[in-house]
Design a protein around this motif. Structure first.
Motif: not given
Length: 412
Positions: A241-242, A235-236, A123-128, A139-146
């Motif tokens: 945290n980051l 993304i949350g 999914d994508w996240g948006q940051f200013s 735009y933050a590209f995030v991939m998580v292994l299930g």
């Protein structure tokens, strides 16, 4: 009708040894349809159809609300929306309600755990950020292994298809492999739309990319983004945290370096709140599959001619290349993550951090090494010498000559 994106998925499932019945059950298609498309060697040429507005469009939000309240009877809802102005039939209503029925059977979200190596979520996240004198969206590209919850994060300039493909490749490289299936929401670069039965119409180029590297595409249930909760939570976690740790950065490349440090030293070594294990410890159990060694076209490359000062121009800034390429045409590849790569054919000849503004000159001093010595031994340019103009020559004659001319002039 099956779209070309699904064509590649059907053939990939078949190559994995799945039967026609298994493929039909997985995709919700008829066995005859699956058999027909397996007999085809190439997908049919896609002809875009003009999408006409549906009579049901103004009432879909109301229908979804009523179904979430527990009303799943199509005839009851039909009466209610007709009282609100709906003029269509019940068949159209039922087709819209069908994929929503499993969603409203229970309001509780059941956590779906996957086997090692089976699924990843994207999914994508948006940051200013404050970018020079203005606010800019990243735009933050995030991939998580299930299974392991290992996470990959990368900040980019946009969410375009070329950017998405590049992010996938770098995520696979970070994880040292790929899963069998990757789950997405309705992002337009992956899902072009839905057909009359509610099946996803996959973006054809992205489906070919997935087929090339051997993973299957899967869309989360419509109006049910929580089915990809692992990446949503990821993304949350980035946001909470980051992001508070980032006080300043020198460019997109520097921001991604900080993100990589955070992944390696915080996110992937913490004890996860659901698995009660560190993602990095469960990661080896994933046994991820290798990528296709033949590279898929990552992004469009831009041809530029190298000027005599060893620079090429791209988006109003200039970048150096090794001096032997002066006068040649090279290709620039913008990774959209703060880096620029320059190729001669398929050979990488230069890599730079992308300029943050216009008019910048980005130079690698190594590209000029040997340039001076290469010029030694050249024939020197001639140097003309300034010579003062000499006095004009005067002919000397005997005076008797002038006397002769005088006698002739006065003689009658």
């Amino acid at each position: 009708m099956i779209q070309n994106g699904e064509f590649y998925m059907i053939h990939e499932m078949r190559r994995r040894g799945m039967s026609i019945t298994q493929i039909a059950e997985e995709l919700g298609r008829d066995r005859k349809t699956i058999r027909k498309w397996l007999e085809k060697k190439e997908p049919e040429k896609y002809i875009r159809k003009e999408q006409r507005p549906s009579k049901l469009d103004p009432f879909k939000e109301y229908i979804q609300q009523r179904m979430e309240e527990g009303c799943v009877n199509a005839r009851v809802i039909l009466e209610e929306i007709r009282a609100r102005g709906y003029t269509g039939g019940i068949t159209m209503l039922r087709l819209f309600m069908q994929p929503l029925r499993p969603v409203v059977r229970s309001k509780a979200t059941v956590r779906f755990e996957t086997e090692p190596g089976y699924q990843a979520q994207v999914d994508w996240g948006q940051f200013s950020v404050q970018w020079l004198e203005r606010t800019k969206r990243l735009y933050a590209f995030v991939m998580v292994l299930g299974y392991s919850r290992m996470m990959y994060l990368e900040f980019t300039e946009d969410e375009k298809l070329e950017t998405l493909i590049g992010c996938h490749l770098r995520a696979f490289n970070y994880f040292n492999g790929r899963t069998d299936v990757i789950l997405y929401d309705n992002m337009k670069t992956v899902v072009a739309g839905s057909d009359e039965q509610g099946h996803p119409i996959w973006n054809e180029r992205f489906a070919r990319f997935a087929d090339h590297h051997g993973f299957l595409l899967k869309r989360c249930q419509p109006y049910r983004a929580r089915t990809k909760g692992k990446v949503e939570n990821g993304i949350g976690y980035v946001r909470k945290n980051l992001w508070p740790r980032i006080r300043e950065f020198r460019g997109l490349d520097d921001l991604n370096q900080q993100a990589r440090w955070w992944l390696d030293h915080v996110a992937n070594i913490r004890v996860h709140g659901t698995t009660w294990a560190r993602p990095v410890d469960r990661w080896p159990e994933e046994r991820l599959k290798p990528l296709n060694p033949i590279p898929f076209e990552q992004v469009d490359r831009h041809s530029r001619k190298v000027s005599t000062d060893c620079l090429v121009s791209f988006e109003a800034s200039r970048y150096s290349v090794p001096f032997p390429f002066v006068g040649q045409t090279v290709q620039i590849q913008d990774e959209r993550n703060g880096k620029i790569r320059i190729y001669s054919g398929e050979t990488l000849i230069a890599e730079h951090v992308k300029a943050t503004g216009k008019g910048e000159v980005i130079i690698d001093k190594k590209h000029f090494e040997g340039l001076v010595s290469a010029g030694e031994g050249r024939v020197p340019i001639p140097k003309p010498k300034l010579v003062l103009r000499p006095a004009p020559e005067v002919v000397e004659r005997n005076l008797s000559v002038y006397e002769q001319f005088l006698d002739e002039a006065v003689r009658p």
